[in-house]
Design a protein around this motif. Structure first.
Motif, PDB file in Angstrom:
ATOM      1  N   THR A 196      40.296 -17.265  -2.192  1.00  0.00           N
ATOM      2  CA  THR A 196      40.247 -16.815  -1.371  1.00  0.00           C
ATOM      3  C   THR A 196      40.513 -18.365  -0.593  1.00  0.00           C
ATOM      4  O   THR A 196      40.843 -19.486  -1.290  1.00  0.00           O
ATOM      5  CB  THR A 196      38.651 -18.189  -1.419  1.00  0.00           C
ATOM      6  OG1 THR A 196      37.428 -16.176  -1.663  1.00  0.00           O
ATOM      7  CG2 THR A 196      37.534 -17.935  -0.033  1.00  0.00           C
ATOM      8  N   TYR A 197      40.698 -18.522   0.490  1.00  0.00           N
ATOM      9  CA  TYR A 197      41.039 -19.882   1.473  1.00  0.00           C
ATOM     10  C   TYR A 197      42.404 -19.951   0.743  1.00  0.00           C
ATOM     11  O   TYR A 197      43.366 -21.386   0.811  1.00  0.00           O
ATOM     12  CB  TYR A 197      40.730 -20.875   0.940  1.00  0.00           C
ATOM     13  CG  TYR A 197      39.078 -20.676   1.640  1.00  0.00           C
ATOM     14  CD1 TYR A 197      38.844 -20.383   2.556  1.00  0.00           C
ATOM     15  CD2 TYR A 197      37.709 -21.082   0.480  1.00  0.00           C
ATOM     16  CE1 TYR A 197      36.707 -20.636   2.928  1.00  0.00           C
ATOM     17  CE2 TYR A 197      36.732 -20.604   0.461  1.00  0.00           C
ATOM     18  CZ  TYR A 197      36.538 -20.651   1.852  1.00  0.00           C
ATOM     19  OH  TYR A 197      34.945 -20.608   2.021  1.00  0.00           O
ATOM     20  N   SER A 198      43.054 -19.006   0.174  1.00  0.00           N
ATOM     21  CA  SER A 198      45.173 -19.086  -0.272  1.00  0.00           C
ATOM     22  C   SER A 198      46.137 -18.067   0.354  1.00  0.00           C
ATOM     23  O   SER A 198      45.389 -16.591  -0.034  1.00  0.00           O
ATOM     24  CB  SER A 198      44.686 -18.910  -1.400  1.00  0.00           C
ATOM     25  OG  SER A 198      45.837 -19.384  -2.233  1.00  0.00           O
ATOM     26  N   PRO A 199      46.147 -18.281   1.925  1.00  0.00           N
ATOM     27  CA  PRO A 199      46.734 -17.566   1.983  1.00  0.00           C
ATOM     28  C   PRO A 199      47.893 -16.377   1.253  1.00  0.00           C
ATOM     29  O   PRO A 199      48.066 -15.238   1.345  1.00  0.00           O
ATOM     30  CB  PRO A 199      46.910 -17.805   3.869  1.00  0.00           C
ATOM     31  CG  PRO A 199      46.747 -18.670   3.688  1.00  0.00           C
ATOM     32  CD  PRO A 199      45.604 -19.607   2.312  1.00  0.00           C
ATOM     33  N   ASN A 200      48.545 -17.203   0.688  1.00  0.00           N
ATOM     34  CA  ASN A 200      49.844 -16.698  -0.095  1.00  0.00           C
ATOM     35  C   ASN A 200      49.337 -16.171  -1.884  1.00  0.00           C
ATOM     36  O   ASN A 200      50.118 -15.084  -1.804  1.00  0.00           O
ATOM     37  CB  ASN A 200      50.710 -18.012  -0.839  1.00  0.00           C
ATOM     38  CG  ASN A 200      51.652 -18.783   0.427  1.00  0.00           C
ATOM     39  OD1 ASN A 200      51.771 -17.988   1.527  1.00  0.00           O
ATOM     40  ND2 ASN A 200      51.650 -20.127   0.979  1.00  0.00           N
ATOM     41  N   THR A 201      48.397 -16.708  -2.139  1.00  0.00           N
ATOM     42  CA  THR A 201      47.622 -15.636  -3.324  1.00  0.00           C
ATOM     43  C   THR A 201      47.275 -14.349  -2.496  1.00  0.00           C
ATOM     44  O   THR A 201      47.087 -13.401  -3.499  1.00  0.00           O
ATOM     45  CB  THR A 201      46.449 -16.725  -3.649  1.00  0.00           C
ATOM     46  OG1 THR A 201      47.236 -18.227  -3.858  1.00  0.00           O
ATOM     47  CG2 THR A 201      45.963 -16.314  -4.799  1.00  0.00           C
ATOM     48  N   ARG A 202      46.317 -14.613  -1.826  1.00  0.00           N
ATOM     49  CA  ARG A 202      45.789 -13.040  -1.082  1.00  0.00           C
ATOM     50  C   ARG A 202      47.136 -11.926  -0.677  1.00  0.00           C
ATOM     51  O   ARG A 202      47.115 -11.156  -0.564  1.00  0.00           O
ATOM     52  CB  ARG A 202      45.332 -13.119   0.523  1.00  0.00           C
ATOM     53  CG  ARG A 202      43.618 -14.177   0.100  1.00  0.00           C
ATOM     54  CD  ARG A 202      43.051 -13.992   1.399  1.00  0.00           C
ATOM     55  NE  ARG A 202      43.746 -14.188   2.702  1.00  0.00           N
ATOM     56  CZ  ARG A 202      43.187 -16.112   3.152  1.00  0.00           C
ATOM     57  NH1 ARG A 202      42.448 -16.369   2.668  1.00  0.00           N
ATOM     58  NH2 ARG A 202      44.099 -16.047   4.144  1.00  0.00           N
ATOM     59  N   SER A 203      48.014 -12.837   0.077  1.00  0.00           N
ATOM     60  CA  SER A 203      49.132 -11.244  -0.281  1.00  0.00           C
ATOM     61  C   SER A 203      50.249 -11.607  -1.370  1.00  0.00           C
ATOM     62  O   SER A 203      50.471 -10.049  -1.572  1.00  0.00           O
ATOM     63  CB  SER A 203      50.613 -12.455   0.821  1.00  0.00           C
ATOM     64  OG  SER A 203      51.783 -12.034   1.293  1.00  0.00           O
ATOM     65  N   LEU A 204      49.645 -12.110  -2.100  1.00  0.00           N
ATOM     66  CA  LEU A 204      50.562 -11.537  -3.400  1.00  0.00           C
ATOM     67  C   LEU A 204      49.593 -10.121  -3.820  1.00  0.00           C
ATOM     68  O   LEU A 204      49.817  -9.057  -4.783  1.00  0.00           O
ATOM     69  CB  LEU A 204      50.605 -12.998  -4.480  1.00  0.00           C
ATOM     70  CG  LEU A 204      51.361 -12.703  -5.910  1.00  0.00           C
ATOM     71  CD1 LEU A 204      52.149 -11.756  -5.939  1.00  0.00           C
ATOM     72  CD2 LEU A 204      50.921 -13.691  -6.895  1.00  0.00           C
ATOM     73  N   VAL A 205      48.201 -10.892  -4.182  1.00  0.00           N
ATOM     74  CA  VAL A 205      47.286 -10.264  -4.830  1.00  0.00           C
ATOM     75  C   VAL A 205      47.214  -8.392  -4.034  1.00  0.00           C
ATOM     76  O   VAL A 205      47.716  -7.539  -4.572  1.00  0.00           O
ATOM     77  CB  VAL A 205      45.790 -10.347  -4.509  1.00  0.00           C
ATOM     78  CG1 VAL A 205      44.584  -9.734  -5.299  1.00  0.00           C
ATOM     79  CG2 VAL A 205      45.584 -11.249  -5.461  1.00  0.00           C
TER      80      VAL A 205
END
Length: 414
Positions: A349-358
């Motif tokens: 949540t609120y972390s675009p780079n982490t969302r992309s990785l996940v």
């Protein structure tokens, strides 16, 4: 007949080498409870290779065929009458497979590809294949007007006389792939074939006696980590084993096992929330299992996921009735203590780079990860895996993704 595969842009030699390497290193995974394919792509490849044996009444026309932005695993026809059959494969538990098949059905009806090979005047058969199905799958099937044309097929992989067998539709098919993480029931630390490093033997001798088979759990984890590319192990004062590319601060790290007066803990480098432009947002997390569970057993239930560069101190465990079980956060905004069912939400949540990785790590799911939808996170939390093996898989997938990205970035011209 030539099978149509997913359209792939021309690759450079290094990209081709990476793809061929991934194919050549395919293996099965024992996650502490059952044996499965390492990825959904491996399951698809196996089904394709054994298609005639598994489905003797079908012709396979295409794999990974895209129509109207819908990607179908397998497109087939019945040999008897050219009836279209759409097959969707799942390597693990999934609850949205029926809705996927219905979308694929509509897309193919509108486009009508392979018209010379398919009789579109006949009803379309939909087949879902998975190790098990959520109750929602049966509910969706019953509510669909195509219910009689939807078939849910379960498969399982069993070990018989040191040979793995793929079981589906009442038949067995041999799988000629190695099994990662599966130890013999009699394996123990007196077996010198598995203990070539004296420091590991000394570390293992200090494992707590309160956990049955803790030494075997340790050996299984060690085997899993050491099978990963570029992983080496390092010991520190005989109370910590680090699995990484090196001892230095800048080395890539996969996992760590510590055995101190505070307890025995497994630490993994997992996706974490970031505020800055970090391409591979990973952080060190300690896994706190339920009290009656072994801290190293893949089947153990994880209670807390703790983001820390230090040891886990149970005295800091948050009150479960306060602030939804969350406490202070890191500088990047990641809660230091997260409930196992909330970890993924708090990291992405609120972390675009982490969302992309996940999204990249979970691309096998094919279900779009809508991080902005509150209902999505409610569904995720209700079905979030909490066994230790899931987190180990996530760390290993993150490790291998990191290495692939490094190979591409360091070798390919920009």
């Amino acid at each position: 007949m030539t099978i149509q595969r997913k359209n792939i842009k021309s690759r450079s030699p290094i990209r081709q080498l990476i793809e061929e390497s991934k194919y050549a290193s395919r293996k099965l995974i024992f996650n502490g409870q059952d044996i499965r394919f390492e990825s959904e792509q491996d399951l698809e490849s196996y089904i394709e290779e054994r298609f005639e044996d598994i489905f003797p009444g079908l012709n396979l026309l295409a794999r990974q065929y895209t129509s109207a932005n819908q990607r179908c695993d397998l497109i087939c026809t019945k040999k008897s009458n050219k009836q279209l059959v759409i097959v969707e494969l799942k390597n693990q538990f999934d609850r949205y497979i029926i809705s996927q098949l219905i979308r694929y059905r509509k897309a193919l009806l509108l486009e009508q590809p392979f018209s010379e090979l398919i009789d579109y005047s006949l009803l379309i058969e939909l087949i879902a294949i998975a190790p098990k199905f959520h109750e929602d799958n049966h509910t969706d099937k019953e509510a669909c007007k195509f219910e009689e044309n939807i078939h849910l097929l379960t498969f399982n992989i069993e070990l018989q006389n040191e040979t793995s067998k793929f079981k589906i539709l009442g038949k067995e098919h041999e799988i000629n792939l190695p099994i990662c993480g599966l130890l013999d029931a009699n394996t123990n630390f007196s077996n010198q074939n598995h203990l070539l490093i004296p420091e590991i033997g000394f570390f293992a001798s200090r494992l707590p006696e309160s956990h049955t088979n803790c030494d075997r759990d340790f050996l299984l984890l060690h085997s899993l980590f050491m099978r990963q590319p570029m992983v080496k192990h390092w010991t520190t004062n005989s109370n910590k084993i680090l699995y990484s590319t090196g001892k230095g601060e800048n080395s890539k790290k996969l996992a760590e096992i510590t055995n101190t007066s505070r307890g025995l803990y497994l630490y993994l480098w997992l996706p974490s929330r970031v505020k800055t432009n970090v391409k591979l947002p990973l952080a060190r997390f300690g896994l706190v299992c339920e009290k009656k569970c072994s801290p190293l057993a893949l089947a153990s239930t994880v209670k807390w996921v703790v983001c820390t560069n230090d040891t886990v101190d149970l005295k800091e465990e948050p009150n479960r009735f306060v602030n939804n079980g969350l406490c202070s956060t890191t500088r990047q905004g990641m809660p230091k203590w997260s409930k196992a069912t909330c970890y993924l939400e708090k990291a992405a949540t609120y972390s675009p780079n982490t969302r992309s990785l996940v999204n990249k790590l979970f691309e096998d799911a094919k279900q779009p990860l809508d991080f902005q939808d509150s209902d999505f996170w409610e569904k995720i939390q209700n079905n979030m895996p909490t066994h230790l093996g899931w987190y180990v898989d996530l760390a290993i997938n993150s490790w291998n993704y990191r290495l692939r990205q490094q190979a591409i970035n360091n070798t390919l011209p920009t």
